[in-house]
Scaffold this active site. Structure first.
Site: not given
Ligand code: NAD
Length: 271
Positions: A152, A165
């Site tokens: 991130s 986080y």
């Molecule tokens: P999102 O919430 O759309 O997707 C995350 C998924 O992980 C969800 O479907 C959720 O059900 C699943 N999940 C949560 N806990 C779980 C568990 N214990 N076991 C299995 N599955 C589980 O989020 P996103 O925006 O698609 O983010 C995906 C990754 O990218 C995350 O690690 C997030 O921190 C990282 N990220 C996102 C952004 C952003 O801007 N969206 C930026 C940097 C990093």
């Protein structure tokens, strides 16, 4: 040139495949010809995702499971290698912020509930470490494989309101470097471990802090865009090229990197 990026027939596991970024990455890997194990803790999201992915081709398995259950992950790793013969790619997308661990604008760090700190650090750090152990062990035995962790922007300098986080994702960075070193030194150069550090993309876990109920940008969004030279959020499809590059032969000498995909956010001081 095309063959350098070829991943046709490779077996990929994507955790958090029901989510926004995991869904896009899963779809892109399958379009490039990979077989896919889509894993998520939320059954309904997973079912919808698998239906969608089946339109690309039939080689997709949906697994409802928790990335914090190491024993179950190990069993799954054995089942996949028995069914499809190998595990070539792991993309650790499960993670994100949880509401209680995101401080409101009126709270300070001293208001944070320790249970929420523990939940968010557990999910974002151990939720990446455990799949690396379970599926990485199969890769180590095979002598080949590519792991991609999701880091991130919160790991380069402080981003307000998300202390747990940020700490957990910073742990993901050093674990990525550590695991990359361990794999190459002890199991040969075939197993590579890298991370992508996405800039700001609208996901389910961060939508409420970036978009107001009426669809306008929050004050936080406005600050993010001011520090992003490209002046926009990422489109979810814009991580897919970096993922395919890192897990293909084109990246055969690349291990232990954390690649920002962020429209210049990390490059710019803000001034
Ligand atoms: P999102 O919430 O759309 O997707 C995350 C998924 O992980 C969800 O479907 C959720 O059900 C699943 N999940 C949560 N806990 C779980 C568990 N214990 N076991 C299995 N599955 C589980 O989020 P996103 O925006 O698609 O983010 C995906 C990754 O990218 C995350 O690690 C997030 O921190 C990282 N990220 C996102 C952004 C952003 O801007 N969206 C930026 C940097 C990093």
């Amino acid at each position: 040139m095309e063959s350098m990026f070829n991943i046709k027939g490779k077996v990929a596991v994507v955790t958090g495949a029901g989510g926004v970024l995991g869904g896009s990455i899963s779809s892109s890997l399958m379009k490039a010809g990979a077989k896919l194990v889509a894993m998520d803790i939320r059954q309904e999201n997973l079912d919808n995702r698998v239906q969608e992915l089946k339109q690309i081709h039939e080689d997709v398995i949906g697994v409802a499971g928790n990335v914090l259950d190491l024993d179950n992950l190990k069993k799954l790793a054995v089942e996949i290698s028995e069914k499809w013969g190998s595990i070539d790619i792991l993309v650790n997308c499960a993670g994100g912020n949880i509401p209680g661990a995101t401080l409101t604008v009126d709270q300070t760090v001293f208001d944070m509930k320790i249970e929420d700190w523990e939940k968010v650090t557990d999910l974002n750090l151990n939720g990446t470490v455990y799949p690396c152990l379970a599926f990485g062990e199969v890769m180590a035995k095979q002598g080949k494989g590519s792991i991609i962790n999701i880091s991130s922007m919160a790991t380069y300098s402080a981003i307000t309101r998300v202390p747990g986080y940020s700490v957990a994702k910073t742990g993901v960075n050093i674990f990525t470097q550590w695991m990359a070193t361990e794999m190459a030194q002890k199991f040969g150069e075939g197993v590579r471990v890298n991370a992508i550090a996405p800039g700001f993309f609208i996901g389910d876990q961060n939508r409420a802090v970036l978009i107001n109920p009426d669809g306008s940008y929050t004050d936080r969004s406005i600050k993010v865009l001011a520090k992003t030279p490209m002046k926009r959020f990422g489109d979810i499809s814009e991580l897919n090229g970096a993922v395919q590059f890192l897990c293909s032969g084109a990246a055969s000498f690349i291990t232990g990197v954390i690649l920002p995909v962020d429209g210049g956010f990390t490059a710019f001081s803000g001034v």
